[in-house]
Motif scaffolding. Structure first.
Motif, PDB file in Angstrom:
ATOM      1  N   LYS A   1      -5.930   0.136   7.222  1.00  0.00           N
ATOM      2  CA  LYS A   1      -6.354  -1.232   7.529  1.00  0.00           C
ATOM      3  C   LYS A   1      -7.272  -1.790   6.448  1.00  0.00           C
ATOM      4  O   LYS A   1      -7.233  -2.985   6.138  1.00  0.00           O
ATOM      5  CB  LYS A   1      -7.044  -1.275   8.894  1.00  0.00           C
ATOM      6  N   LYS A   2      -8.078  -0.923   5.867  1.00  0.00           N
ATOM      7  CA  LYS A   2      -9.033  -1.360   4.837  1.00  0.00           C
ATOM      8  C   LYS A   2      -8.332  -1.911   3.600  1.00  0.00           C
ATOM      9  O   LYS A   2      -8.873  -2.755   2.897  1.00  0.00           O
ATOM     10  CB  LYS A   2      -9.937  -0.184   4.449  1.00  0.00           C
ATOM     11  N   THR A   3      -7.112  -1.464   3.330  1.00  0.00           N
ATOM     12  CA  THR A   3      -6.393  -1.984   2.157  1.00  0.00           C
ATOM     13  C   THR A   3      -6.027  -3.447   2.327  1.00  0.00           C
ATOM     14  O   THR A   3      -5.836  -4.164   1.341  1.00  0.00           O
ATOM     15  CB  THR A   3      -5.094  -1.185   1.895  1.00  0.00           C
ATOM     16  N   GLY A   4      -5.895  -3.901   3.566  1.00  0.00           N
ATOM     17  CA  GLY A   4      -5.531  -5.284   3.828  1.00  0.00           C
ATOM     18  C   GLY A   4      -4.076  -5.611   3.532  1.00  0.00           C
ATOM     19  O   GLY A   4      -3.680  -6.778   3.537  1.00  0.00           O
TER      20      GLY A   4
ATOM     21  N   ASP B   1      -9.393   8.085  11.044  1.00  0.00           N
ATOM     22  CA  ASP B   1      -9.841   7.836   9.674  1.00  0.00           C
ATOM     23  C   ASP B   1      -8.701   7.326   8.803  1.00  0.00           C
ATOM     24  O   ASP B   1      -8.884   6.459   7.947  1.00  0.00           O
ATOM     25  CB  ASP B   1     -10.427   9.112   9.056  1.00  0.00           C
TER      26      ASP B   1
ATOM     27  N   ASP C   1       0.864  -1.179   0.000  1.00  0.00           N
ATOM     28  CA  ASP C   1       0.000   0.000   0.000  1.00  0.00           C
ATOM     29  C   ASP C   1       0.903   1.232   0.000  1.00  0.00           C
ATOM     30  O   ASP C   1       1.990   1.210   0.563  1.00  0.00           O
ATOM     31  CB  ASP C   1      -0.875  -0.016   1.259  1.00  0.00           C
TER      32      ASP C   1
ATOM     33  N   LYS D   1      -7.995   3.687   9.753  1.00  0.00           N
ATOM     34  CA  LYS D   1      -9.038   2.827   9.171  1.00  0.00           C
ATOM     35  C   LYS D   1      -8.798   2.615   7.682  1.00  0.00           C
ATOM     36  O   LYS D   1      -8.967   1.509   7.155  1.00  0.00           O
ATOM     37  CB  LYS D   1     -10.423   3.443   9.400  1.00  0.00           C
ATOM     38  N   ALA D   2      -8.416   3.675   6.987  1.00  0.00           N
ATOM     39  CA  ALA D   2      -8.162   3.575   5.543  1.00  0.00           C
ATOM     40  C   ALA D   2      -6.978   2.653   5.259  1.00  0.00           C
ATOM     41  O   ALA D   2      -6.993   1.870   4.299  1.00  0.00           O
ATOM     42  CB  ALA D   2      -7.913   4.961   4.957  1.00  0.00           C
TER      43      ALA D   2
END
Length: 200
Positions: free
Chosen positions: A93-96, A87, A7, A90-91
Motif C-alpha cells: 500500500k505504501k508504494t501507492g 507488514d 510495483d 502495508k509495504a
C-alpha cells in the motif's frame, strides 16, 4: 497495459529455487536477473518477501537481494500467502501503485496466492511467467489457467520491459542493454546498430 504506476513483488528463495524444473537453471537465473535489471532501469518500486527463510525455504536469492537492496524485504515468519502478512500488505500500500507485477517460486503458490489476493483487492496484476517457476510444465499450465480465470495477465520479462518502455527512441542504448544482457542473439543486432551509427 503496464504503465509507470507499477510495483514489483518478488519472492524467489534459495531453497525453493532448487524445485524449479520447468526451466533450466541458467535460463531461469537469467530470466529472474532480467526482471531485476528491469526494475532497476525503470526505477520500479519493489517489495521483496520471503516465507520462513530460517527453514528449508532458505533466504532470498543473492542476485535479487543484492540487485534490489534499496527496497524493503518483508521476512514472513511462516505465512504462505504474502498477502496474509500485515507488514507485506502495508509495504504494498505504501508504494501507492495500482498495478502489481508478481514473480515467485513456486508459481502455483508464491506467485498465484498473492496475485489472486491482490486481484480481490482491486489491483491490476501481472505474473511474470518466465521469472516464476515450479516442478513441471503441467503444474505451471494449471497455475496459469487459474490465474487467467481470475483476471491476472500473464507476461514474460521482455513484455514487461517493452510495455514500460513504449518507444525505442526513448533510450536505444539503455533499453538495448537489457536485451543484449539477457538474449545472447540480440547482441549481434545491437552491434550492427552501433557500427552503423559510428559509420555515419
Amino acid at each position: 497495459m503496464l504503465r509507470h504506476r507499477t510495483d514489483l513483488h518478488v519472492v524467489v528463495q534459495s531453497g525453493l529455487i532448487q524445485l524449479v524444473h520447468d526451466f533450466g537453471p541458467e535460463e531461469f537465473r537469467n530470466n529472474v536477473q532480467a526482471l531485476v535489471d528491469i526494475a532497476k532501469y525503470y526505477k520500479i518500486p519493489c517489495v521483496l518477501t520471503t516465507s520462513f527463510d530460517t527453514g528449508p525455504n532458505g533466504p532470498l536469492v543473492k542476485e535479487i537481494a543484492e540487485g534490489l537492496s534499496d527496497f524493503p524485504l518483508v521476512r514472513r515468519p511462516g505465512q504462505i500467502n504474502a498477502m496474509d502478512n500485515d507488514d507485506f500488505v502495508k509495504a504494498i500500500k505504501k508504494t501507492g501503485k495500482k498495478q502489481m507485477v508478481v514473480s515467485g517460486v513456486l508459481t502455483e503458490v508464491c506467485a498465484t496466492f498473492p496475485a489472486l489476493s491482490l486481484v480481490e483487492q482491486g489491483y491490476e496484476v501481472f505474473v511474470v511467467t518466465d521469472a516464476s517457476g515450479t516442478f513441471r510444465d503441467d503444474t505451471r499450465e494449471s497455475a496459469h489457467k487459474r490465474l487467467q480465470q481470475h483476471g491476472v495477465q500473464l507476461v514474460n520479462w521482455a513484455a514487461v520491459a517493452s510495455e514500460l518502455h513504449r518507444d525505442w527512441r526513448n533510450d536505444i542504448e539503455g533499453f538495448g542493454k537489457i536485451w543484449t544482457d539477457h538474449i545472447p542473439g540480440y547482441r549481434c543486432l545491437m552491434q550492427s546498430y552501433t557500427n552503423a551509427k559510428e559509420a555515419e
